[in-house]
Every structure is written in C-alpha cells, then in structure tokens.
Scaffold this active site. Structure first.
Site, PDB file in Angstrom:
ATOM      1  N   LEU A  22       0.815  -1.217   0.000  1.00 36.90           N
ATOM      2  CA  LEU A  22       0.000   0.000   0.000  1.00 36.90           C
ATOM      3  C   LEU A  22       0.849   1.268   0.000  1.00 36.90           C
ATOM      4  O   LEU A  22       0.322   2.364  -0.172  1.00 36.90           O
ATOM      5  CB  LEU A  22      -0.887   0.026   1.247  1.00 36.90           C
ATOM      6  CG  LEU A  22      -1.941  -1.065   1.331  1.00 36.90           C
ATOM      7  CD1 LEU A  22      -2.052  -1.615   2.724  1.00 36.90           C
ATOM      8  CD2 LEU A  22      -3.270  -0.530   0.865  1.00 36.90           C
ATOM      9  N   ALA A  23       2.141   1.129   0.238  1.00 32.99           N
ATOM     10  CA  ALA A  23       3.000   2.305   0.432  1.00 32.99           C
ATOM     11  C   ALA A  23       3.193   3.044  -0.884  1.00 32.99           C
ATOM     12  O   ALA A  23       3.622   2.466  -1.882  1.00 32.99           O
ATOM     13  CB  ALA A  23       4.353   1.879   0.991  1.00 32.99           C
ATOM     14  N   THR A  71      -3.796   2.512  -8.654  1.00 33.03           N
ATOM     15  CA  THR A  71      -4.826   3.545  -8.747  1.00 33.03           C
ATOM     16  C   THR A  71      -5.474   3.517 -10.122  1.00 33.03           C
ATOM     17  O   THR A  71      -4.822   3.152 -11.108  1.00 33.03           O
ATOM     18  CB  THR A  71      -4.207   4.935  -8.503  1.00 33.03           C
ATOM     19  OG1 THR A  71      -5.184   5.946  -8.764  1.00 33.03           O
ATOM     20  CG2 THR A  71      -3.014   5.185  -9.407  1.00 33.03           C
ATOM     21  N   ASP A  72      -6.729   3.960 -10.188  1.00 36.74           N
ATOM     22  CA  ASP A  72      -7.382   4.064 -11.490  1.00 36.74           C
ATOM     23  C   ASP A  72      -6.818   5.225 -12.302  1.00 36.74           C
ATOM     24  O   ASP A  72      -7.076   5.337 -13.501  1.00 36.74           O
ATOM     25  CB  ASP A  72      -8.901   4.173 -11.344  1.00 36.74           C
ATOM     26  CG  ASP A  72      -9.364   5.419 -10.607  1.00 36.74           C
ATOM     27  OD1 ASP A  72      -8.511   6.174 -10.072  1.00 36.74           O
ATOM     28  OD2 ASP A  72     -10.583   5.642 -10.540  1.00 36.74           O
ATOM     29  N   GLU A  73      -6.025   6.090 -11.672  1.00 34.19           N
ATOM     30  CA  GLU A  73      -5.464   7.227 -12.394  1.00 34.19           C
ATOM     31  C   GLU A  73      -4.450   6.819 -13.456  1.00 34.19           C
ATOM     32  O   GLU A  73      -4.108   7.617 -14.322  1.00 34.19           O
ATOM     33  CB  GLU A  73      -4.863   8.239 -11.421  1.00 34.19           C
ATOM     34  CG  GLU A  73      -5.941   8.909 -10.579  1.00 34.19           C
ATOM     35  CD  GLU A  73      -5.481  10.196  -9.942  1.00 34.19           C
ATOM     36  OE1 GLU A  73      -4.628  10.896 -10.520  1.00 34.19           O
ATOM     37  OE2 GLU A  73      -5.989  10.509  -8.856  1.00 34.19           O
ATOM     38  N   TYR A  97       2.611  11.528 -10.644  1.00 37.72           N
ATOM     39  CA  TYR A  97       2.077  10.518  -9.724  1.00 37.72           C
ATOM     40  C   TYR A  97       1.553   9.308 -10.480  1.00 37.72           C
ATOM     41  O   TYR A  97       1.960   8.166 -10.242  1.00 37.72           O
ATOM     42  CB  TYR A  97       0.970  11.109  -8.846  1.00 37.72           C
ATOM     43  CG  TYR A  97       0.063  10.059  -8.256  1.00 37.72           C
ATOM     44  CD1 TYR A  97       0.563   9.081  -7.397  1.00 37.72           C
ATOM     45  CD2 TYR A  97      -1.298  10.008  -8.574  1.00 37.72           C
ATOM     46  CE1 TYR A  97      -0.256   8.098  -6.865  1.00 37.72           C
ATOM     47  CE2 TYR A  97      -2.124   9.031  -8.037  1.00 37.72           C
ATOM     48  CZ  TYR A  97      -1.600   8.078  -7.190  1.00 37.72           C
ATOM     49  OH  TYR A  97      -2.406   7.100  -6.672  1.00 37.72           O
ATOM     50  N   SER A  98       0.619   9.523 -11.412  1.00 34.95           N
ATOM     51  CA  SER A  98       0.011   8.384 -12.111  1.00 34.95           C
ATOM     52  C   SER A  98       1.035   7.670 -12.989  1.00 34.95           C
ATOM     53  O   SER A  98       0.963   6.447 -13.150  1.00 34.95           O
ATOM     54  CB  SER A  98      -1.216   8.819 -12.909  1.00 34.95           C
ATOM     55  OG  SER A  98      -0.918   9.849 -13.811  1.00 34.95           O
ATOM     56  N   LYS A 101       2.953   5.365 -10.702  1.00 34.33           N
ATOM     57  CA  LYS A 101       2.160   4.183 -10.355  1.00 34.33           C
ATOM     58  C   LYS A 101       2.037   3.237 -11.544  1.00 34.33           C
ATOM     59  O   LYS A 101       2.093   2.019 -11.379  1.00 34.33           O
ATOM     60  CB  LYS A 101       0.776   4.600  -9.845  1.00 34.33           C
ATOM     61  CG  LYS A 101       0.785   5.276  -8.491  1.00 34.33           C
ATOM     62  CD  LYS A 101       1.357   4.394  -7.388  1.00 34.33           C
ATOM     63  CE  LYS A 101       0.397   3.275  -7.009  1.00 34.33           C
ATOM     64  NZ  LYS A 101       0.952   2.425  -5.917  1.00 34.33           N
ATOM     65  N   ASN A 127     -10.152   6.837  -2.586  1.00 39.50           N
ATOM     66  CA  ASN A 127     -10.640   6.455  -1.260  1.00 39.50           C
ATOM     67  C   ASN A 127     -10.920   7.690  -0.420  1.00 39.50           C
ATOM     68  O   ASN A 127     -10.292   8.736  -0.604  1.00 39.50           O
ATOM     69  CB  ASN A 127      -9.594   5.605  -0.538  1.00 39.50           C
ATOM     70  CG  ASN A 127      -9.604   4.151  -0.950  1.00 39.50           C
ATOM     71  OD1 ASN A 127      -9.347   3.279  -0.134  1.00 39.50           O
ATOM     72  ND2 ASN A 127      -9.873   3.861  -2.216  1.00 39.50           N
ATOM     73  N   LYS A 136      -5.635  15.634   1.217  1.00 45.66           N
ATOM     74  CA  LYS A 136      -6.588  15.101   0.256  1.00 45.66           C
ATOM     75  C   LYS A 136      -7.858  15.953   0.203  1.00 45.66           C
ATOM     76  O   LYS A 136      -8.210  16.652   1.152  1.00 45.66           O
ATOM     77  CB  LYS A 136      -6.944  13.654   0.609  1.00 45.66           C
ATOM     78  CG  LYS A 136      -5.751  12.719   0.642  1.00 45.66           C
ATOM     79  CD  LYS A 136      -5.098  12.597  -0.710  1.00 45.66           C
ATOM     80  CE  LYS A 136      -3.985  11.576  -0.692  1.00 45.66           C
ATOM     81  NZ  LYS A 136      -3.362  11.414  -1.996  1.00 45.66           N
ATOM     82  N   LEU A 137      -8.581  15.858  -0.909  1.00 42.41           N
ATOM     83  CA  LEU A 137      -9.682  16.776  -1.208  1.00 42.41           C
ATOM     84  C   LEU A 137     -10.746  16.842  -0.114  1.00 42.41           C
ATOM     85  O   LEU A 137     -11.101  17.929   0.351  1.00 42.41           O
ATOM     86  CB  LEU A 137     -10.333  16.395  -2.542  1.00 42.41           C
ATOM     87  CG  LEU A 137     -11.556  17.224  -2.946  1.00 42.41           C
ATOM     88  CD1 LEU A 137     -11.167  18.677  -3.173  1.00 42.41           C
ATOM     89  CD2 LEU A 137     -12.214  16.649  -4.190  1.00 42.41           C
ATOM     90  N   ARG A 161     -14.580  12.284 -10.513  1.00 36.34           N
ATOM     91  CA  ARG A 161     -13.861  11.232  -9.809  1.00 36.34           C
ATOM     92  C   ARG A 161     -14.871  10.226  -9.279  1.00 36.34           C
ATOM     93  O   ARG A 161     -16.010  10.563  -8.989  1.00 36.34           O
ATOM     94  CB  ARG A 161     -13.069  11.808  -8.621  1.00 36.34           C
ATOM     95  CG  ARG A 161     -12.230  13.033  -8.920  1.00 36.34           C
ATOM     96  CD  ARG A 161     -11.108  12.773  -9.903  1.00 36.34           C
ATOM     97  NE  ARG A 161     -10.059  11.942  -9.371  1.00 36.34           N
ATOM     98  CZ  ARG A 161      -9.068  12.369  -8.597  1.00 36.34           C
ATOM     99  NH1 ARG A 161      -9.012  13.628  -8.226  1.00 36.34           N
ATOM    100  NH2 ARG A 161      -8.145  11.532  -8.184  1.00 36.34           N
TER     101      ARG A 161
END
Length: 199
Positions: A22-23, A71-73, A97-98, A101, A127, A136-137, A161
C-alpha cells in the site's frame, strides 16, 4: 520501502505469508511540484519490495501472494458520458504521480511474467474515510470549512472522480488475498462518480 536493508530486516523478523503493498506517494499536486520523491518511492520502493519478497519466496508460505495496490489514475480521466474504466483499458497517465504508479504496475507485471512471482494488482478509485491525510480533497475541504477558510476548487471543478469508502476497498483487498487469481488486475470502484464542484 526505499530502504532495502530495512525491508530485508523486517522480512527476516516476520516471515510474511502475504504482502499487501500500500506504500506510495499519492498526491497529484505534490508530484507536479516535486516528482523525484514519487519516482523513488513508487518505482524504486516497489522494486525493493518485489526483490526482497522474491528472495524470501522459497521460505514463504506456498499460498504467498504479493498484492500491489495501484490507482485508477493510471488509465487517465473520464467524462460523464464515458464508460467506467475496465481492467483492459490502456494506460494513459496524466501526472508524475500516475506515471510513477503505472511504472510500478509494469514492474509487478514483469515479476509475474519473468519470475512466475505470485502477484495481483488492484486499481482502486479515490478512497475517503476517517484519518485520511489532510492534503486530500475531502478532509482538506472539511478542515477549510471548519476553519472558515476559502474552499479550494481547481479549475472549474468539473473533474469527475469515483469515490470509494476506504472500508469497502479493504474488504475487496481481503477477498483478493484468498480468492484472487495471481497475475490478474482488478479494478475496485465505488460506482459513485461525481464532479469535484458537486462534491
């Protein structure tokens, strides 16, 4: 996970029968401001975990699985009129970021294909839930409102999202630990798409 010696030490102490990875560095804006940390953690860190796990595999439980949380990103972005992402979607990362990943996903896939290493990758949507990092948002918006500070909206706020409660994501991951097929990718979504401005 950037410290290979520390990972080795932890594995020697714990002898894991499963690894849930998860990191990750996960904040898009920070990845734009400083991508290096994202490359080091998300790519090099994943490599470290894969290599230590693989070197210990002969001593591990025969049911060992390496669950890589992505991630889905990695698939890019959607408009309201588009279908939800499928596991077969092409990768179209739009931020450091994406991209980091997506790169880690490719490492995990290659360890499965090259070394027959028992991996599963999940692509979870966004999440939310208790104790989420205030960058986070949702927690940031709540904290700004409580402190009577302006609520930040990026652009026109029409970015869409999918939101997934963290406990639901955990339930899905636990199911994959026992019932997931190694070598597979699984999308985990909340079927809860909403624009940032509406949220």
């Amino acid at each position: 996970i950037r410290n290979l010696d520390q990972i080795n030490k932890i594995f020697k102490q714990t002898h894991p029968d499963k690894v849930i990875h998860l990191a990750a560095e996960s904040h898009v804006d920070r990845s734009i401001d400083g991508p290096k940390q994202f490359i080091q953690t998300n790519i090099i860190g994943t490599f470290n975990l894969l290599e230590v796990s693989r070197s210990f595999l002969q001593n591990l439980d025969p049911g060992f699985k390496f669950i890589h949380i992505s991630t889905d990103e990695v698939f890019g972005s959607l408009d309201f009129n588009e279908e939800s992402f499928k596991e077969s979607n092409n990768y179209l990362p739009n931020s450091p970021y994406s991209a980091s990943k997506a790169s880690s996903d490719m490492l995990v896939r290659s360890w499965f294909k090259t070394y027959n290493f028992p991996t599963i990758t999940t692509h979870s949507s966004n999440n939310y839930g208790p104790w989420q990092d205030p960058e986070k948002l949702i927690p940031r918006t709540i904290l700004n409102a409580l402190n009577e500070e302006p609520i930040e909206v990026y652009g026109d706020g029409k970015n869409i999202r999918d939101w997934l409660f963290v406990a639901d994501n955990v339930i899905a991951i636990i199911k994959l630990l026992t019932n997931g097929n190694v070598g597979e990718n699984y999308n985990i979504g909340g079927n809860n798409e909403i624009s940032n401005i509406n949220l």
